[in-house]
Design a protein around this motif. Structure first.
Motif, short mmCIF file in Angstrom:
data_model
loop_
_atom_site.label_atom_id
_atom_site.label_comp_id
_atom_site.label_asym_id
_atom_site.label_seq_id
_atom_site.Cartn_x
_atom_site.Cartn_y
_atom_site.Cartn_z
N ASP A 31 82.96 -31.63 89.90
CA ASP A 31 81.67 -31.19 90.44
C ASP A 31 81.61 -31.33 91.95
O ASP A 31 82.24 -32.21 92.55
N VAL A 32 80.82 -30.46 92.58
CA VAL A 32 80.51 -30.57 93.99
C VAL A 32 79.19 -31.31 94.12
O VAL A 32 78.23 -31.01 93.41
N LYS A 33 79.15 -32.29 95.00
CA LYS A 33 77.93 -33.08 95.18
C LYS A 33 77.55 -33.13 96.65
O LYS A 33 78.37 -32.87 97.53
N SER A 34 76.32 -33.47 96.90
CA SER A 34 75.87 -33.70 98.27
C SER A 34 76.11 -35.17 98.61
O SER A 34 76.33 -36.01 97.73
N GLU A 45 84.09 -41.83 89.55
CA GLU A 45 84.54 -40.47 89.26
C GLU A 45 85.08 -39.81 90.53
O GLU A 45 84.98 -40.36 91.62
N SER A 46 85.63 -38.62 90.36
CA SER A 46 86.05 -37.80 91.50
C SER A 46 85.01 -36.71 91.71
O SER A 46 84.37 -36.25 90.77
N CYS A 47 84.83 -36.30 92.95
CA CYS A 47 83.90 -35.20 93.24
C CYS A 47 84.32 -34.53 94.54
O CYS A 47 85.24 -34.98 95.21
N LYS A 48 83.63 -33.46 94.88
CA LYS A 48 83.90 -32.72 96.11
C LYS A 48 82.65 -32.68 96.96
O LYS A 48 81.54 -32.61 96.43
N ILE A 49 82.84 -32.74 98.26
CA ILE A 49 81.71 -32.62 99.19
C ILE A 49 82.12 -31.66 100.31
O ILE A 49 83.29 -31.63 100.70
N ILE A 50 81.18 -30.87 100.79
CA ILE A 50 81.43 -30.01 101.94
C ILE A 50 80.62 -30.56 103.09
O ILE A 50 79.40 -30.66 103.02
N VAL A 51 81.32 -30.92 104.16
CA VAL A 51 80.68 -31.64 105.26
C VAL A 51 81.28 -31.21 106.59
O VAL A 51 82.33 -30.57 106.66
N SER A 52 80.61 -31.58 107.66
CA SER A 52 81.17 -31.41 109.00
C SER A 52 81.46 -32.80 109.57
O SER A 52 80.74 -33.76 109.26
N CYS A 169 86.02 -29.10 103.07
CA CYS A 169 85.64 -29.56 101.75
C CYS A 169 86.62 -30.67 101.40
O CYS A 169 87.83 -30.47 101.42
N PHE A 170 86.10 -31.86 101.11
CA PHE A 170 86.94 -33.00 100.79
C PHE A 170 86.79 -33.38 99.33
O PHE A 170 85.67 -33.45 98.81
N GLY A 171 87.92 -33.63 98.68
CA GLY A 171 87.91 -34.21 97.35
C GLY A 171 87.95 -35.72 97.52
O GLY A 171 88.88 -36.24 98.16
N VAL A 172 86.97 -36.43 97.00
CA VAL A 172 86.89 -37.88 97.21
C VAL A 172 86.77 -38.62 95.88
O VAL A 172 86.40 -38.04 94.85
N PHE A 173 87.11 -39.91 95.92
CA PHE A 173 86.94 -40.79 94.78
C PHE A 173 85.71 -41.66 94.96
O PHE A 173 85.53 -42.26 96.02
#
Length: 267
Positions: A31-34, A45-52, A169-173
């Protein structure tokens, strides 16, 4: 920016601080999360965030000296009361993982960056392979050749300073320290950029709109408003098995630690 589509194998640490392989993550299913969502997450869990990228944290050194064979942080050894800091003299180091004295060490990235989206801010940590993917070159290429302690951590190489303002877009834990202890520093394991980032944004906007419709909330939404979070689809970087160094917070501000011994022992 290198275009590497190869998936990575994430890493975690056990109670003995030994790097172990974690189950492979299918990032297309993550999932992509804020940022506001991951800061209050209740499960690992693992998730994705789009950030600057907003800042590069100079409270931490931007690199550490790692043993080239395993990438583990190496501690510099003082011989005969003084450290040999000349590149030609090959200073002696102690590798905790290999449990031996070594000379083949080099700088490895360990970047701490502050990032933001429309919902908030947090901090990310990128180790050698991930940092190299966004900086565009190896840490040793930005190194001034000195084994001395960093005198002014505020002075950063130009390619690192230029990261500020860029979006990824970073995949983070979301690890136990984040979920249980409220840590706002997240480990990066995947990176997407360029065209993949644009596609990810479109995909996430559509998925959020679909979610609102299925939840019966479409009548409350403004058709002219824009979604504040975004998503992603295809992996960008690959972590090598040895990339994980000592993760303790005691590594702040510097990249080396002196170990005083009267006489070096053989490996």
């Amino acid at each position: 920016m290198p275009q590497n589509d190869t998936a990575i194998t994430p890493f975690d640490q056990n109670s003995n601080s030994k790097a172990i392989k974690a189950p492979k993550v299918d990032w297309n299913e993550v999932d992509v999360k804020s940022i506001s969502e991951i800061l209050v997450a209740m499960k690992i869990e693992s998730c994705k965030i789009i950030v600057s990228i907003e800042t590069v944290d100079t409270d931490w050194g931007w690199f550490y000296f790692g043993h080239d064979r395993c990438n583990k942080r190496a501690e510099q050894i003082v011989r005969n009361g003084s450290a040999n800091l000349s590149v030609a003299d090959k200073p002696l180091w102690y590798c905790k993982r290999c449990r031996c004295n070594v000379t083949n060490v080099s700088p490895k990235y360990k970047l701490h960056i502050g990032v933001q989206d429309n919902s908030g801010t947090c901090k990310l940590m990128l180790l050698d392979t991930e940092a190299e993917a966004i900086v565009g070159c190896k840490a040793v290429e930005l190194w001034d050749g000195s084994y001395d302690e960093i005198e002014d951590p505020e002075v950063l190489p130009e390619p690192i300073r230029e990261l500020v303002g860029q979006s990824f877009c970073f995949g983070v834990f979301l690890e136990n320290d984040n979920v249980t202890n409220g840590s706002d520093i997240f480990m990066v394991s995947q990176i997407w950029s360029g065209d993949k980032l644009l596609k990810a944004e479109s995909h996430f906007v559509v998925s959020r709109e679909s979610s609102m419709i299925s939840g019966g909330e479409v009548s409350k939404s403004d058709p002219n408003s824009q979604t504040t979070s975004e998503g992603c689809s295809t992996p960008f970087s690959k972590r090598k098995d040895g990339d994980l160094p000592d993760m303790s917070s005691s590594s702040k501000k510097l990249c080396t630690k002196i170990v005083k011994v009267e006489k070096s022992k053989k490996d």
